[in-house]
Design a protein around this motif. Structure first.
Motif, short mmCIF file in Angstrom:
data_model
loop_
_atom_site.label_atom_id
_atom_site.label_comp_id
_atom_site.label_asym_id
_atom_site.label_seq_id
_atom_site.Cartn_x
_atom_site.Cartn_y
_atom_site.Cartn_z
N GLU A 269 0.84 -1.21 0.00
CA GLU A 269 0.00 0.00 0.00
C GLU A 269 0.87 1.25 0.00
O GLU A 269 0.55 2.25 -0.65
CB GLU A 269 -0.92 0.02 1.21
CG GLU A 269 -2.15 -0.83 0.97
CD GLU A 269 -3.07 -0.87 2.19
OE1 GLU A 269 -3.09 0.12 2.97
OE2 GLU A 269 -3.74 -1.90 2.36
N TRP A 270 1.98 1.18 0.74
CA TRP A 270 2.91 2.31 0.75
C TRP A 270 3.41 2.57 -0.67
O TRP A 270 3.43 3.71 -1.14
CB TRP A 270 4.09 2.01 1.68
CG TRP A 270 5.10 3.13 1.79
CD1 TRP A 270 5.11 4.12 2.74
CD2 TRP A 270 6.22 3.36 0.93
NE1 TRP A 270 6.17 4.97 2.50
CE2 TRP A 270 6.85 4.53 1.40
CE3 TRP A 270 6.73 2.72 -0.20
CZ2 TRP A 270 8.00 5.07 0.80
CZ3 TRP A 270 7.86 3.25 -0.82
CH2 TRP A 270 8.49 4.41 -0.32
N VAL A 271 3.80 1.51 -1.37
CA VAL A 271 4.30 1.66 -2.73
C VAL A 271 3.22 2.27 -3.63
O VAL A 271 3.47 3.23 -4.36
CB VAL A 271 4.79 0.30 -3.30
CG1 VAL A 271 5.07 0.40 -4.80
CG2 VAL A 271 6.04 -0.18 -2.56
N ALA A 272 2.01 1.73 -3.52
CA ALA A 272 0.93 2.24 -4.38
C ALA A 272 0.66 3.72 -4.10
O ALA A 272 0.44 4.50 -5.03
CB ALA A 272 -0.34 1.42 -4.14
N ALA A 273 0.72 4.10 -2.82
CA ALA A 273 0.45 5.50 -2.48
C ALA A 273 1.56 6.41 -3.02
O ALA A 273 1.30 7.50 -3.54
CB ALA A 273 0.32 5.65 -0.97
N ARG A 274 2.83 5.95 -2.89
CA ARG A 274 3.94 6.78 -3.40
C ARG A 274 3.93 6.86 -4.92
O ARG A 274 4.25 7.88 -5.51
CB ARG A 274 5.30 6.23 -2.94
CG ARG A 274 5.52 6.18 -1.43
CD ARG A 274 5.56 7.54 -0.76
NE ARG A 274 4.24 8.06 -0.43
CZ ARG A 274 3.44 7.59 0.54
NH1 ARG A 274 3.80 6.59 1.30
NH2 ARG A 274 2.26 8.13 0.76
N VAL A 275 3.53 5.76 -5.56
CA VAL A 275 3.38 5.77 -7.02
C VAL A 275 2.32 6.80 -7.41
O VAL A 275 2.52 7.60 -8.32
CB VAL A 275 3.03 4.37 -7.56
CG1 VAL A 275 2.50 4.43 -9.00
CG2 VAL A 275 4.25 3.45 -7.48
N GLY A 276 1.19 6.79 -6.67
CA GLY A 276 0.13 7.76 -6.95
C GLY A 276 0.62 9.19 -6.82
O GLY A 276 0.34 10.04 -7.66
N GLU A 277 1.41 9.44 -5.75
CA GLU A 277 1.96 10.79 -5.57
C GLU A 277 2.88 11.17 -6.72
O GLU A 277 2.83 12.28 -7.25
CB GLU A 277 2.83 10.80 -4.30
CG GLU A 277 2.17 11.31 -3.07
CD GLU A 277 3.17 11.34 -1.91
OE1 GLU A 277 3.88 12.35 -1.75
OE2 GLU A 277 3.26 10.33 -1.17
N ALA A 278 3.75 10.22 -7.10
CA ALA A 278 4.71 10.50 -8.18
C ALA A 278 3.97 10.78 -9.48
O ALA A 278 4.33 11.71 -10.22
CB ALA A 278 5.67 9.33 -8.34
N GLY A 280 0.96 11.97 -9.83
CA GLY A 280 0.35 13.30 -9.72
C GLY A 280 1.36 14.40 -9.96
O GLY A 280 1.10 15.36 -10.71
N CYS A 281 2.55 14.28 -9.35
CA CYS A 281 3.61 15.29 -9.55
C CYS A 281 4.07 15.30 -11.00
O CYS A 281 4.34 16.36 -11.57
CB CYS A 281 4.80 15.00 -8.63
SG CYS A 281 4.46 15.34 -6.90
#
Ligand SMILES: *Cc1c(COP(=O)(O)O)cnc(C)c1O
Length: 368
Positions: A269-278, A280-281
């Protein structure tokens, strides 16, 4: 230039031993040490280290460092197999994805075989081809950067390397490309999916059913573990077994394996959330670059390729402000360009400002 003989030491003859053909023409891959907090040059995860992996490293039993890790990382293979949806004997690990690619070329490429790839792509592929006595066949991309499938097939190579999303262009393979390449290629086809998590797409689960395909993956990018050197390959059991033999034992160390197991068990889930942030950026970065007059290539990875008039001077301008990016000169079909790793927005905002104020864009139209 004879070395002075020390007691009992053999006297040097002066000559460096003969090298494998091509070695002298290669440059060892080196990166400049960066002291700034803004290294946007290597597409690693700039959003942190997964917490369970970090905890596993802190909890690592130091006494066990005196022992070998498991020879083929059986536990890690099983966890990776579950992650991508295949059987454990359809996964091989490596000291980074690089090691998987290198070992695969060694296992499947007879000396003198031709390995084709669409250029530009991952720089290590040509290097590993040469060090394994293969002939690299670079098939230039079309003006604008698109893969030229017909030209790639016309190369009639023994083996083909594909990369999706491609480093450094960021695009995914068009539908049907992999199938056409598999049909036309007698030998191994490697599909490098180092950035699969960012694209939200992978064919790893189906790789074992296409007997000649090896999908190469890594935990260096979305999983944020580049320093631990964990790569893996997915393919039919006999393909994977050959890669493992060429690779040799003990390629992923025990602390790395422990961290990878923890990440696969608890950090998805951490990976998926960081991927989502990346992602978006990345989209905001692309929008603001376009607004500033640049024509970045559309990317499905965690980096963006930005054509510029002069990559070297653009790289220097960014470096002067503490931001390191990868400058490419005269890329086939693209020209000069900067490859910029997606970082948290506060960093990308500074990059946009420097590019807008100090760097001249190269429109793709102007170069086509
Ligand atoms: C980063 C990368 C790899 C693998 O890197 P490792 O750190 O060796 O796992 C493989 N292919 C591409 C295209 C990459 O960008």
């Amino acid at each position: 230039m004879n070395a002075p003989a020390r007691d009992g030491a053999p006297r040097g003859t002066g000559a460096t031993p003969e090298r494998r053909a091509g070695i002298d023409g290669l440059r060892a891959y080196r990166t400049r040490p960066t002291t700034s907090g803004c290294d946007l040059s290597d597409n690693t995860n700039l959003f942190g280290v997964p917490p369970a992996a970090a905890q596993a490293l802190r909890a690592f039993d130091v006494a066990s460092a005196a022992r070998y890790p498991s020879a083929a990382n059986d536990a890690l293979c099983a966890a990776l197999a579950e992650y991508v949806g295949v059987r454990a004997d359809e996964v091989v690990t490596g000291c980074g994805g690089d090691d998987v690619l290198d070992s695969a070329l060694r296992a499947f490429g007879r000396p003198g075989a031709r390995l084709a790839f669409a250029a530009p792509t991952f720089v290590m592929v040509e290097h590993f081809a040469r060090t394994n006595a293969l002939i690299p066949v670079a098939v230039p991309r079309r003006a604008g950067g698109g893969l030229d499938l017909e030209a790639l097939l016309e190369a009639r190579a023994d083996m083909v390397y594909l990369c999706s999303p491609n480093n450094p262009t960021g695009d995914r393979l068009p539908t049907g490309t992999l199938e056409r390449v598999l049909e036309a290629t007698p030998g191994l086809v490697i599909l490098d999916e180092a950035y699969a998590e960012y694209a939200g797409a992978t064919v790893a689960a189906t790789a074992p059913s296409c007997g000649r395909l090896l999908v190469a993956r890594t935990m260096s990018k979305a999983f944020g573990l580049a320093g631990l050197r964990i790569g893996f390959g997915v393919g039919a059991a006999p393909v994977v077994a050959a890669v493992e033999k060429a690779r040799g034992p003990y390629k992923v160390g025990a602390p790395a394996e422990a961290a990878a197991l923890a990440a696969l068990a608890h950090d998805r889930e951490w990976v998926a959330a960081r991927v989502g942030e990346a992602v978006g950026c990345r989209e905001r970065f692309v929008r603001e670059l376009v607004a500033a007059g640049f024509a970045p290539l559309p990317s499905e990875a965690n980096f963006v390729l930005v054509p510029v008039a002069d990559a070297r001077s653009a790289g220097t301008a960014l470096r002067a402000r503490g931001i390191v990016v990868r400058a490419f000169e005269a890329l086939p079909g693209i020209g000069d360009a900067l490859r910029i790793t997606v970082a948290p927005w506060s960093v990308l905002e500074r990059v946009v400002a420097v590019l807008r104020d100090d760097v001249v864009p190269a429109t793709l139209a102007g170069r086509a």
